[in-house]
Design an enzyme around this catalytic site. Structure first.
Site, PDB file in Angstrom:
ATOM      1  CG  HIS A 135      60.695  32.069  65.092  1.00  0.00           C
ATOM      2  ND1 HIS A 135      59.712  31.575  65.906  1.00  0.00           N
ATOM      3  CD2 HIS A 135      61.191  33.164  65.713  1.00  0.00           C
ATOM      4  CE1 HIS A 135      59.610  32.354  66.977  1.00  0.00           C
ATOM      5  NE2 HIS A 135      60.495  33.311  66.889  1.00  0.00           N
ATOM      6  CB  CYS A 187      61.715  32.681  70.050  1.00  0.00           C
ATOM      7  SG  CYS A 187      62.248  34.382  69.879  1.00  0.00           S
TER       8      CYS A 187
HETATM    9  N1  GLN Z   1      59.496  38.507  73.376  1.00  0.00           N
HETATM   10  C1  GLN Z   1      60.747  37.812  73.219  1.00  0.00           C
HETATM   11  C2  GLN Z   1      61.904  38.684  72.735  1.00  0.00           C
HETATM   12  O1  GLN Z   1      61.700  39.635  72.020  1.00  0.00           O
HETATM   13  C3  GLN Z   1      60.553  36.621  72.299  1.00  0.00           C
HETATM   14  C4  GLN Z   1      60.180  37.016  70.899  1.00  0.00           C
HETATM   15  C5  GLN Z   1      59.769  35.839  70.051  1.00  0.00           C
HETATM   16  O2  GLN Z   1      59.353  34.823  70.561  1.00  0.00           O
HETATM   17  N2  GLN Z   1      59.856  35.986  68.733  1.00  0.00           N
HETATM   18  O3  GLN Z   1      63.041  38.376  73.053  1.00  0.00           O
END
Ligand code: GLN
Length: 235
Positions: free
Chosen positions: A192, A94
């Protein structure tokens, strides 16, 4: 670091560790040890130098601002890039996935420089992608259908130097019908879950990349969790 062990480097737990992504380090360690492979997990905080001699580097998800800080520190440090250049495996999730690309968007979608391990660029989508993700992995990798949980605003475009990790069956992933990307032994994904406990086949891919062929393990709770999540997401 112990040079007779498989060195798993967990990058920036203080900035990049949403949704239990640290579980990726624990499951790699467990699946290596079940094969008799000694392991060492090295936690590298954002104030520490990133060691270059690790075998597998793991990055997790993060909020928008810590993500920018993490990218700046990793670029200034240079250790992750050098490790990837010498062939170490990398799994980035992510925010971590976006950081290892060329650029990603900040909260106003201004491009921020990434570490440049993958030929990808991320920008912001018009709505958050939140929910279960199911995807079919590139057959070249020999990993069965993967499942996980996504929560991100970013959308990711792959350049010619990066191959899609998987084709999205449920969920958004990169935003173009694919989920994740890889080049050599560097892989990024929006999954995740954490990704490796939910997908033992992906954990074993990273182990094969680092230690060579490994014997299969009898199916355990990881496989059962994967089946249960697949059934829940697909219905
Ligand atoms: N901040 C990033 C986004 O919203 C990654 C979010 C995350 O790692 N869950 O795309």
């Amino acid at each position: 670091m112990n040079d007779s062990a498989l060195r798993i480097v967990w990058i920036y737990p203080d900035l990049l560790s949403t949704y239990g992504d640290q579980g990726n380090a624990l499951i790699l360690e467990r699946r290596a040890r079940l094969r008799g492979i000694p392991t060492e997990i090295v936690h590298v905080h954002s104030s520490d130098a990133v060691p270059v001699e690790g075998d597998v580097y793991l990055l997790g998800g993060g909020e928008d601002r810590p993500q920018i800080l993490a990218a700046r520190r990793l670029i200034a440090d240079g250790g992750l890039k050098r490790a990837a250049e010498r062939g170490a495996a990398v799994l980035a999730i992510c925010a971590g996935y976006q950081i290892i690309g060329e650029t990603f968007g900040d909260d106003k979608d201004n491009p921020i420089a990434g570490v440049g391990l993958l030929d990808i660029r991320s920008g912001r989508g018009d709505r958050r992608a939140v929910g279960e993700l199911v995807a079919d992995v590139d057959p070249a990798l020999g990993v069965p259908r993967i499942t996980g949980f996504e929560n991100h605003q970013g959308r990711t475009q792959l350049g010619p130097g990066t191959t899609p990790l998987s084709r999205t069956v449920v969920g958004v992933g990169n935003g173009d019908g694919f989920e994740g990307g890889y080049a050599g032994h560097v892989v990024g994904s929006y999954l995740h879950g954490p990704a490796l406990p939910r997908n033992p086949g992906l954990a074993d891919l990273l182990l094969r990349w680092t230690v060579g062929e490994i014997p299969p393990l009898p199916p355990g709770w990881g496989e059962r969790l994967r089946e249960e999540r697949l059934a829940a997401a697909i219905g």
